[in-house]
Design a protein around this motif. Structure first.
Motif, PDB file in Angstrom:
ATOM      1  N   SER A   3       5.332  16.366  71.795  1.00 50.22           N
ATOM      2  CA  SER A   3       4.233  15.576  72.351  1.00 50.22           C
ATOM      3  C   SER A   3       4.742  14.271  72.952  1.00 50.22           C
ATOM      4  N   GLU A   4       5.928  13.824  72.540  1.00 47.05           N
ATOM      5  CA  GLU A   4       6.459  12.560  73.049  1.00 47.05           C
ATOM      6  C   GLU A   4       7.466  12.724  74.174  1.00 47.05           C
ATOM      7  N   ASN A   5       8.316  13.753  74.096  1.00 47.52           N
ATOM      8  CA  ASN A   5       9.429  13.861  75.040  1.00 47.52           C
ATOM      9  C   ASN A   5       9.343  15.047  75.995  1.00 47.52           C
ATOM     10  N   GLY A   6       8.320  15.870  75.895  1.00 49.81           N
ATOM     11  CA  GLY A   6       8.236  17.046  76.757  1.00 49.81           C
ATOM     12  C   GLY A   6       9.341  18.031  76.430  1.00 49.81           C
ATOM     13  N   PRO A  16      -1.174  11.806  65.991  1.00 47.11           N
ATOM     14  CA  PRO A  16      -0.452  13.079  65.873  1.00 47.11           C
ATOM     15  C   PRO A  16       0.815  13.128  66.725  1.00 47.11           C
ATOM     16  N   ARG A  17       1.880  13.627  66.108  1.00 49.19           N
ATOM     17  CA  ARG A  17       3.125  13.914  66.815  1.00 49.19           C
ATOM     18  C   ARG A  17       3.551  15.311  66.407  1.00 49.19           C
ATOM     19  N   TRP A  18       4.022  16.068  67.375  1.00 52.80           N
ATOM     20  CA  TRP A  18       4.433  17.422  67.045  1.00 52.80           C
ATOM     21  C   TRP A  18       5.580  17.874  67.939  1.00 52.80           C
ATOM     22  N   THR A  19       6.346  18.825  67.433  1.00 52.95           N
ATOM     23  CA  THR A  19       7.470  19.410  68.164  1.00 52.95           C
ATOM     24  C   THR A  19       7.484  20.924  67.921  1.00 52.95           C
ATOM     25  N   LEU A  20       7.620  21.658  68.996  1.00 49.49           N
ATOM     26  CA  LEU A  20       7.788  23.105  68.915  1.00 49.49           C
ATOM     27  C   LEU A  20       9.210  23.411  69.364  1.00 49.49           C
ATOM     28  N   ARG A  63      10.108  27.165  65.387  1.00 48.70           N
ATOM     29  CA  ARG A  63       9.753  26.202  64.340  1.00 48.70           C
ATOM     30  C   ARG A  63       8.774  25.183  64.912  1.00 48.70           C
ATOM     31  N   PHE A  64       7.867  24.760  64.074  1.00 53.89           N
ATOM     32  CA  PHE A  64       6.840  23.797  64.474  1.00 53.89           C
ATOM     33  C   PHE A  64       6.821  22.671  63.448  1.00 53.89           C
ATOM     34  N   GLN A  65       6.799  21.447  63.948  1.00 52.67           N
ATOM     35  CA  GLN A  65       6.822  20.285  63.067  1.00 52.67           C
ATOM     36  C   GLN A  65       5.720  19.338  63.521  1.00 52.67           C
ATOM     37  N   ALA A  66       4.940  18.825  62.572  1.00 55.35           N
ATOM     38  CA  ALA A  66       3.877  17.873  62.900  1.00 55.35           C
ATOM     39  C   ALA A  66       3.910  16.735  61.897  1.00 55.35           C
ATOM     40  N   SER A  67       3.527  15.539  62.374  1.00 52.22           N
ATOM     41  CA  SER A  67       3.445  14.379  61.480  1.00 52.22           C
ATOM     42  C   SER A  67       2.304  13.485  61.937  1.00 52.22           C
TER      43      SER A  67
END
Length: 172
Positions: free
Chosen positions: A63-66, A18-22, A8-12
């Motif tokens: 992108s924020e927490n590795g 830009p912030r994103w999580t994979l 799942r991929f989330q971006a805001s």
């Protein structure tokens, strides 16, 4: 069962900040291809080491927490040519940023050598803090090319030991 990877991929705020999580959910995923990834990320695993087994768990990278997550292994083993393989029982890896932790995993080398392994690995600095604890582990197993930790360099003083068994903890 069949191995499964859910992605799942989330971006805001992708136009301003830009912030994103994979995120990955893993079920019975083969470890073998992951060993090459670990080498690329700086893990000092011997080139000839064969890694087998499967992992399950959840891992994310943002992108924020590795890296964040928890992965457990099933039937994991490491082997080098000509030496007994090392099997991991009940091993759980915790990923937290550039920090990878293994807590109290039972390892079995050859037929009867057993020890408990804990480590903290810092990816960015390529530093490892490792503890090996045993009730009774032969000095020969500690000196052998296969380990109990195949692919990791052994402290120089281990070569000077003259056989026997030891119990207690070693920190490396």
């Amino acid at each position: 069962g069949k191995s499964v990877v859910d992605v799942r991929f989330q971006a805001s705020s992708y136009l301003s900040r830009p912030r994103w999580t994979l995120g990955l959910n893993l079920r019975d995923l083969s470890i073998a291809p992951l060993s090459d990834l670990a080498r690329h990320m700086g893990a000092e695993l011997a080139e000839g080491a064969q890694v087998e087994g499967a992992v399950s768990g959840a891992v994310s990278y943002s992108s924020e927490n590795g890296f964040q997550g928890l992965v457990s292994s099933k039937g994991a083993s490491i082997s080098l040519s000509g030496v007994p393989s090392v099997r991991f029982q009940d091993a759980e890896l915790v990923l937290d940023g550039d920090h990878v932790k293994l807590r109290s995993a039972m390892i079995v080398a050859g037929d009867r050598e057993r020890a408990s392994l804990d480590f903290d690995y810092f990816l960015g600095k390529r530093q490892i803090d490792l503890r090996l604890t045993a009730q009774e582990l032969s000095i020969a197993a500690l000196q052998s090319e296969g380990g109990p930790l195949p692919g990791l360099p052994r402290p120089a003083w281990v070569a000077g030991l003259n056989g026997g068994v030891w119990q207690g903890g070693l920190r490396y």
